[in-house]
Scaffold this motif. Structure first.
Motif, PDB file in Angstrom:
ATOM      1  N   ARG A 280      -6.228  -4.453 -11.216  1.00 51.25           N
ATOM      2  CA  ARG A 280      -7.481  -4.105 -11.897  1.00 51.25           C
ATOM      3  C   ARG A 280      -7.622  -4.864 -13.221  1.00 51.25           C
ATOM      4  N   ARG A 281      -6.505  -5.088 -13.899  1.00 51.98           N
ATOM      5  CA  ARG A 281      -6.576  -5.889 -15.127  1.00 51.98           C
ATOM      6  C   ARG A 281      -6.949  -7.332 -14.796  1.00 51.98           C
ATOM      7  N   GLN A 282      -6.360  -7.868 -13.722  1.00 54.76           N
ATOM      8  CA  GLN A 282      -6.694  -9.232 -13.307  1.00 54.76           C
ATOM      9  C   GLN A 282      -8.175  -9.379 -12.997  1.00 54.76           C
ATOM     10  N   LEU A 283      -8.745  -8.350 -12.391  1.00 53.48           N
ATOM     11  CA  LEU A 283     -10.156  -8.384 -12.015  1.00 53.48           C
ATOM     12  C   LEU A 283     -11.073  -7.921 -13.141  1.00 53.48           C
ATOM     13  N   ASP A 284     -10.481  -7.613 -14.288  1.00 54.14           N
ATOM     14  CA  ASP A 284     -11.248  -7.181 -15.458  1.00 54.14           C
ATOM     15  C   ASP A 284     -12.093  -5.948 -15.141  1.00 54.14           C
ATOM     16  N   ILE A 285     -11.441  -4.939 -14.544  1.00 53.56           N
ATOM     17  CA  ILE A 285     -12.098  -3.669 -14.234  1.00 53.56           C
ATOM     18  C   ILE A 285     -11.679  -2.659 -15.291  1.00 53.56           C
ATOM     19  N   THR A 286     -12.652  -2.087 -15.955  1.00 56.80           N
ATOM     20  CA  THR A 286     -12.353  -1.149 -17.040  1.00 56.80           C
ATOM     21  C   THR A 286     -11.720   0.126 -16.496  1.00 56.80           C
ATOM     22  N   ASP A 287     -10.875   0.728 -17.299  1.00 57.91           N
ATOM     23  CA  ASP A 287     -10.208   1.966 -16.904  1.00 57.91           C
ATOM     24  C   ASP A 287     -11.240   3.065 -16.656  1.00 57.91           C
ATOM     25  N   GLY A 288     -10.987   3.826 -15.612  1.00 56.73           N
ATOM     26  CA  GLY A 288     -11.850   4.963 -15.316  1.00 56.73           C
ATOM     27  C   GLY A 288     -13.058   4.643 -14.471  1.00 56.73           C
ATOM     28  N   ARG A 289     -13.326   3.356 -14.218  1.00 54.98           N
ATOM     29  CA  ARG A 289     -14.503   3.007 -13.421  1.00 54.98           C
ATOM     30  C   ARG A 289     -14.197   3.124 -11.934  1.00 54.98           C
ATOM     31  N   ARG A 290     -15.053   3.791 -11.202  1.00 56.14           N
ATOM     32  CA  ARG A 290     -14.871   3.952  -9.756  1.00 56.14           C
ATOM     33  C   ARG A 290     -15.211   2.639  -9.066  1.00 56.14           C
TER      34      ARG A 290
ATOM     35  N   LEU B 104       0.821  -1.211   0.000  1.00 58.45           N
ATOM     36  CA  LEU B 104       0.000   0.000   0.000  1.00 58.45           C
ATOM     37  C   LEU B 104       0.856   1.264   0.000  1.00 58.45           C
ATOM     38  N   LEU B 105       2.126   1.105   0.378  1.00 60.51           N
ATOM     39  CA  LEU B 105       3.034   2.256   0.453  1.00 60.51           C
ATOM     40  C   LEU B 105       4.182   2.155  -0.540  1.00 60.51           C
ATOM     41  N   ALA B 106       4.147   1.145  -1.387  1.00 55.84           N
ATOM     42  CA  ALA B 106       5.255   0.910  -2.312  1.00 55.84           C
ATOM     43  C   ALA B 106       5.364   2.019  -3.356  1.00 55.84           C
ATOM     44  N   THR B 107       6.575   2.242  -3.826  1.00 54.82           N
ATOM     45  CA  THR B 107       6.784   3.284  -4.842  1.00 54.82           C
ATOM     46  C   THR B 107       6.120   2.906  -6.165  1.00 54.82           C
ATOM     47  N   ASP B 108       5.936   1.607  -6.405  1.00 55.19           N
ATOM     48  CA  ASP B 108       5.280   1.159  -7.641  1.00 55.19           C
ATOM     49  C   ASP B 108       3.807   0.836  -7.403  1.00 55.19           C
ATOM     50  N   ARG B 109       3.210   1.526  -6.432  1.00 56.03           N
ATOM     51  CA  ARG B 109       1.818   1.249  -6.072  1.00 56.03           C
ATOM     52  C   ARG B 109       0.873   1.419  -7.263  1.00 56.03           C
ATOM     53  N   ASP B 110       1.090   2.437  -8.064  1.00 57.02           N
ATOM     54  CA  ASP B 110       0.198   2.676  -9.207  1.00 57.02           C
ATOM     55  C   ASP B 110       0.278   1.524 -10.204  1.00 57.02           C
ATOM     56  N   GLU B 111       1.495   1.012 -10.449  1.00 58.55           N
ATOM     57  CA  GLU B 111       1.641  -0.107 -11.377  1.00 58.55           C
ATOM     58  C   GLU B 111       0.961  -1.365 -10.816  1.00 58.55           C
ATOM     59  N   ARG B 112       1.108  -1.566  -9.514  1.00 55.46           N
ATOM     60  CA  ARG B 112       0.453  -2.723  -8.883  1.00 55.46           C
ATOM     61  C   ARG B 112      -1.067  -2.592  -8.980  1.00 55.46           C
ATOM     62  N   THR B 113      -1.550  -1.389  -8.757  1.00 58.33           N
ATOM     63  CA  THR B 113      -2.993  -1.155  -8.834  1.00 58.33           C
ATOM     64  C   THR B 113      -3.510  -1.474 -10.226  1.00 58.33           C
ATOM     65  N   ALA B 114      -2.823  -1.000 -11.248  1.00 61.20           N
ATOM     66  CA  ALA B 114      -3.249  -1.251 -12.627  1.00 61.20           C
ATOM     67  C   ALA B 114      -3.230  -2.748 -12.934  1.00 61.20           C
ATOM     68  N   HIS B 115      -2.210  -3.458 -12.425  1.00 61.35           N
ATOM     69  CA  HIS B 115      -2.103  -4.897 -12.673  1.00 61.35           C
ATOM     70  C   HIS B 115      -3.273  -5.646 -12.041  1.00 61.35           C
TER      71      HIS B 115
ATOM     72  N   ASP C 295      -6.352 -12.450  -1.478  1.00 61.59           N
ATOM     73  CA  ASP C 295      -5.533 -11.383  -0.910  1.00 61.59           C
ATOM     74  C   ASP C 295      -6.309 -10.069  -0.847  1.00 61.59           C
ATOM     75  N   VAL C 296      -6.718  -9.673   0.358  1.00 66.00           N
ATOM     76  CA  VAL C 296      -7.493  -8.441   0.515  1.00 66.00           C
ATOM     77  C   VAL C 296      -6.644  -7.210   0.229  1.00 66.00           C
ATOM     78  N   THR C 297      -5.319  -7.317   0.377  1.00 68.80           N
ATOM     79  CA  THR C 297      -4.443  -6.185   0.076  1.00 68.80           C
ATOM     80  C   THR C 297      -4.572  -5.792  -1.395  1.00 68.80           C
ATOM     81  N   GLU C 298      -4.636  -6.782  -2.263  1.00 71.49           N
ATOM     82  CA  GLU C 298      -4.789  -6.489  -3.692  1.00 71.49           C
ATOM     83  C   GLU C 298      -6.141  -5.849  -3.977  1.00 71.49           C
TER      84      GLU C 298
END
Length: 985
Positions: free
Chosen positions: A796-806, A783-794, A868-871
């Motif tokens: 969201r792709r795994q969960l098949d969440i479209t870009d821009g969706r809240r 949650l505090l990693a410098t590559d947090r944004d990249e992890r988040t995008a990864h 993994d609830v962290t993801e």
């Protein structure tokens, strides 16, 4: 009229409770049932034994009991009635008590049952009191398993002024876990309104309990256990209600349900609530229909024809709302396909239901998928037929089951036997096909497979054979294997007579999926004719004296099996006592010898033996320097802080021996570690020799930690709810139980904390002597990693969440009762109002389940089984919770936190908290749906349109409860404890 026998010293004229014990030809068990009544803590009661004209020694046993105990009376019916209704009715007529209870002679009452039910009835002036029934399953080896009946209904005491206040009460159809006011049963003097069991029909409990619910002015549900329902697994003779392969059984069930409908119709005409009828109909789909569909494809053609006609006719009388309300969506699909007379697709439903139990339904991704499934406009349907009508789409929509999002290596894809034939040299060829729903396995995937043979009852040993051919053909994966079972499969004998076959299918990078091979009918495989089963020689380890032949078959679960049988005279004599057909004195002696041998063979797995040998032998083995045992949530998953320490350990190049514990399935656990099943001998040996233990909840309390082993307890969350000695539950423990708890936590050498608040709460609550490690939680490093944004995008792709969706993550806490969880707000309304703007990810507590309405579409997803609830936190834009400790971790992301606690007025008082969350919540704290939806409206607003009024409070909250969180916890732990790179020494 029944004849009556009693002791000269008769029971008091007006006991508080009359317990009616009905009996037929179970003389051996009758004394145990009666004794459970006589030993009640309530003394003012009578026992009325009603004998349905038994033909064994029941009469003599009952007369002796009546002569010996003044509180026992014995009635004998003049002729056998063939059911439970007539004897129970006779018992009601003979009863003298203010209240009446029913007990079957196979079962027993809890010793406080009568007292608890009487007190509840008197306190609330109730006509009916109902308590917890526990099914006690007894298997052939003498082991028992207890399963509560509808536990979610009895989580707490409830007082109901009529069934309209709880329509789902009609799901509990038992008459035996209840106490009835006798005047109520007698219609308060009105013969017209008296309650009696229907004579001449089975399933009498269903009608009797339904009429009782409708008539009762007031009812009380109590959370205490009152009734023990003994279920003999593979009994020689099935109970009447379990003979579902008899068509008369089907006729009785439908007839009883029609009578219930008539009773409800009269009640509705008098002003009753239609929700009760809807709940009753939904229960019929979910429960009654499912009971029969499981076995339907295996019945005779005549049975199938009459069954389908009767059920189809009755299903058409159900209220349409019941199909929408029923949470069992596959059962709804089955009901619709039955109405539409779609036999091929109905069979796939039946196969799924045969694999699905109440327990497996908690983890539906592991329940067998038997249909191809199809996707249309973002929805997943059971099959591609009937989708041209709204009714068909509604009934066949299984999107909410989440199968489309389950990773391949966690799916259970149906594998069917398609070919079986004998080859030369004692070899056989087994051919099969595996479904490929939604084309989960793409064409061109690198396919391989193996077939595994293992005993059904006890996995003492198993054998694998690599598949010869694995191909992708159309919508199926086809495979074949050739082997000599005589040489390959080595049974022990007696204890492992039935062997199932499993397919392990590997599809390249997707991983490996495992499934049991099933069959509706065995292919012709024998040279002896089309109806002759395939037979092969067998060589058990206990020699041919316990079996000599393999016979191919299909068991009661639809599984393709190899069955070890005895054809030579010696083997038949040895194994006869284990058959249901009974035994002579001579074979009974063989049985006793065999049982003693079996007990000696099984003694190695006796928990008492394990504890003794762990303490006396395993802990004297030399420590394996550098070895580590990891465990998360008692082996439930590869997750939480142990996971992130392990990954940091691997990144460091650590060379020590590493183990991971798993409780049930090893799927999802790291393959570069040695996996050990919790409480197995391998697990105990690993713990005994390990230099390090790492877990987040607690290794089994009885396992002692030896000197030289270091125990890192990562824990699993900051405490809002009171813990340990700060809770009434622990303070009220018996001294011995508190001593066990203190000893268990005394094993900790180091305890991870996130802040000084953890010191003041958790450390003090458990009176820990362990050194606090002020490094934060490794699971929060991401949650505090410098590559947090990249992890988040990864993620969201795994969960098949479209870009821009809240995305809003909803993670409620546990509420003192396992089973279905009601969120307290309308999920359908959420989907209608916010579905085009927000995706709600529902993460129920691991002891709870949640039912996502199919109308919600993709606006709401159940991610409760995501490991993994962290993801999930990374993937979300905001968190909605009540009192869950996930709030403390999520605050580190500095993203919006929303709180919804409709029970805020009572929760803190009942459970106990360390501070008032309503006063300190770093986000809107809401207590009703209107307030919640207003807060979600604000969350859904475009970013930056208005200042965030909770930003400062959120930062303060994150610092106060996570002051030691730096994003380096895992690396700090590895550096301090594992910096030497390990290695077996």
């Amino acid at each position: 009229m029944p004849s009556e026998t009693s002791a000269s010293d008769v029971a008091p004229a007006a006991p508080d409770i009359s317990v009616v014990v009905i009996v037929y030809n179970v003389a051996a068990r009758l004394p145990t049932a009666v004794d459970s009544v006589l030993r009640q803590t309530l003394r003012s009661l009578e026992v009325i034994i009603v004998d349905d004209c038994s033909t064994d020694s029941t009469q003599q046993v009952a007369e002796r009991l009546a002569a010996k105990h003044p509180r026992v009376r014995y009635l004998r019916l003049a002729q056998n009635s063939g059911g439970c209704s007539a004897p129970r009715n006779a018992g009601i007529e003979a009863a003298l008590g203010t209240y009446v209870m029913f007990l079957d002679s196979d079962d027993t009452l809890d010793m406080h049952a009568c007292l608890n039910m009487l007190e509840a009835a008197e306190e609330h002036d109730a006509d009916l009191v109902s308590g917890v029934c526990v099914r006690v399953h007894h298997n052939r080896s003498g082991l028992t398993e207890t399963v509560p009946w509808w536990p979610e209904m009895y989580a707490e005491r409830r007082v109901l002024d009529g069934v309209s206040q709880m329509p789902d009460l009609l799901r509990d159809t038992l008459s035996t876990n209840k106490c009835y006011r006798r005047a109520f049963l007698n219609g308060h003097g009105s013969t017209e309104h008296a309650l009696r069991f229907p004579v001449g029909f089975h399933y009498e409990d269903l009608l009797f309990s339904a009429k009782a619910y409708l008539a009762a002015r007031r009812m009380v549900l109590i959370p205490e256990t009152v009734y023990h329902w003994n279920v003999i697994v593979r009994a020689a003779q099935k109970s009447i209600s379990n003979r579902r392969d008899e068509i008369s059984n089907v006729r009785d069930r439908i007839a009883i349900h029609r009578m219930i409908d008539e009773a409800i119709a009269g009640w509705l005409a008098a002003g009753g609530d239609v929700a009760v009828k809807i709940a009753k109909d939904a229960k019929f789909i979910e429960h009654d229909l499912v009971l029969y569909l499981r076995d339907l494809p295996y019945q005779e053609p005549g049975y199938i024809a009459e069954f389908t006609e009767m059920f189809r006719s009755y299903l058409r009388t159900l209220r349409p709302e019941a199909f929408d309300r029923c949470p069992h969506r596959v059962a709804v699909a089955g009901a619709y396909l039955l109405i539409e007379d779609d036999w091929p697709n109905l069979v796939t439903v039946c196969e799924h239901l045969l694999d699905r139990t109440r327990e497996s339904a908690k983890a539906l991704e592991r329940t067998r998928i038997t249909s191809d499934l199809v996707e249309r406009d973002g929805r997943v349907y059971w099959c591609d037929a009937h989708l041209d009508t709204e009714a068909g789409r509604g009934a066949l929509d299984v999107t909410g089951l989440g199968w489309s999002r389950v990773p391949f290596n966690r799916t259970n894809l149906a594998s069917h036997l398609t070919g079986l034939r004998a080859l030369d040299g004692g070899r056989i060829r087994i051919e099969g096909e595996t479904v490929n729903p939604l084309d989960r396995v793409p064409r061109g995937a690198d396919l391989s497979a193996s077939v595994e043979f293992r005993p059904v009852a006890r996995a003492i040993r198993k054998y694998r054979v690599k598949a010869k051919d694995v191909t992708h053909e159309g919508s199926r994966i086809r495979w074949a294997v050739e082997l000599n079972p005589t040489k390959t499969v080595k049974p022990v004998g007696i204890v492992d007579q039935v062997w199932e076959i499993r397919l392990r299918l590997t599809a390249g990078a997707l991983g490996t999926s495992e499934s049991k091979v099933t069959a509706l009918k065995l292919p012709d495989a024998s040279d002896s004719g089309p109806d002759a089963p395939l037979t092969l020689p067998a060589r058990p380890l206990l020699t041919r004296a316990v079996g000599d032949t393999w016979i191919a078959g299909i068991n009661h679960r639809g599984l393709f099996t190899l069955n070890l049988t005895a054809r030579n005279p010696i083997a038949r004599a040895v194994t006869a006592p284990f058959n249901q057909s009974g035994a002579s004195r001579r074979s009974a002696r063989v049985l006793r010898i065999a049982q003693r041998l079996y007990k000696r063979a099984q003694i190695v797995n006796d928990p008492r033996i394990k504890r003794e040998l762990y303490a006396r032998a395993l802990t004297r083995l030399p420590l394996r320097r550098g070895s580590v045992v990891f465990e998360s949530h008692m082996g439930g998953s590869y997750s939480d802080s142990p996971k992130y320490i392990y990954e940091a350990l691997r990144r460091s190049g650590y060379r020590g021996k590493v183990y991971w514990s798993y409780a049930k399935s090893s799927a999802g656990f790291p393959k570069d570690a040695t996996l050990v099943k919790r409480n197995s001998w391998a697990y105990l040996r690993a713990l005994a020799r390990a230099e390090f233990w790492v877990d987040n909840q607690g290794f089994p309390q009885w396992i002692g930690k030896r000197r030289g082993t270091t125990y890192l307890q990562t824990w699993h969350g900051t405490a809002l709810k009171r813990m340990g000695l700060n809770t009434p539950h622990v303070r009220a423990m018996l001294a011995a139980d508190r001593k066990k708890l203190v000893k268990a936590v005394g094993r900790f050498d180091y305890f991870l904390v996130r802040s000084e608040y953890d010191i003041r709460t958790l450390v003090q609550a458990f009176e820990l002597r362990a050194e606090p490690l002020r490094v934060g939680y490794p699971r929060n490093d991401a949650l505090l990693a410098t590559d947090r944004d990249e992890r988040t995008a990864h993620v969201r792709r795994q969960l098949d969440i479209t870009d821009g969706r809240r995305v809003l993550l909803y993670a409620p806490t546990f509420r003192n009762a396992s089973g279905p969880f009601e969120p307290g707000f309308d999920l359908d309304e959420f989907a209608r109002r916010f579905g085009d703007r927000i995706l709600l990810l529902v993460r129920a507590h691991y002891l709870n389940t949640v039912q996502v309405p199919q109308e919600a579409g993709d606006a709401i997803r159940d991610v409760s089984t995501y490991p993994d609830v962290t993801e999930l936190m990374l993937a979300s834009d905001g968190l909605l919770t009540d009192y869950s400790s996930v709030m403390f971790d999520y605050a580190l992301l500095d993203r919006p936190l929303l709180f919804f606690a409709p029970d805020a007025a009572t929760y803190a008082q009942d459970r106990g908290t360390y501070f008032d969350l309503a006063q300190r919540a770093p986000g809107p704290f809401t207590a009703n749906q209107d307030e919640l939806f207003a807060a979600i409206d604000a969350f859904a607003a475009p970013g930056g349109s208005t200042p965030d009024p909770h930003s400062d409070a959120r930062k303060q909250f994150a610092h106060e409860f996570g002051e030691y969180e730096t994003g380096t916890a895992a690396d700090q732990i590895v550096a301090r404890f594992f910096g030497g790179k390990g290695g077996a020494r």
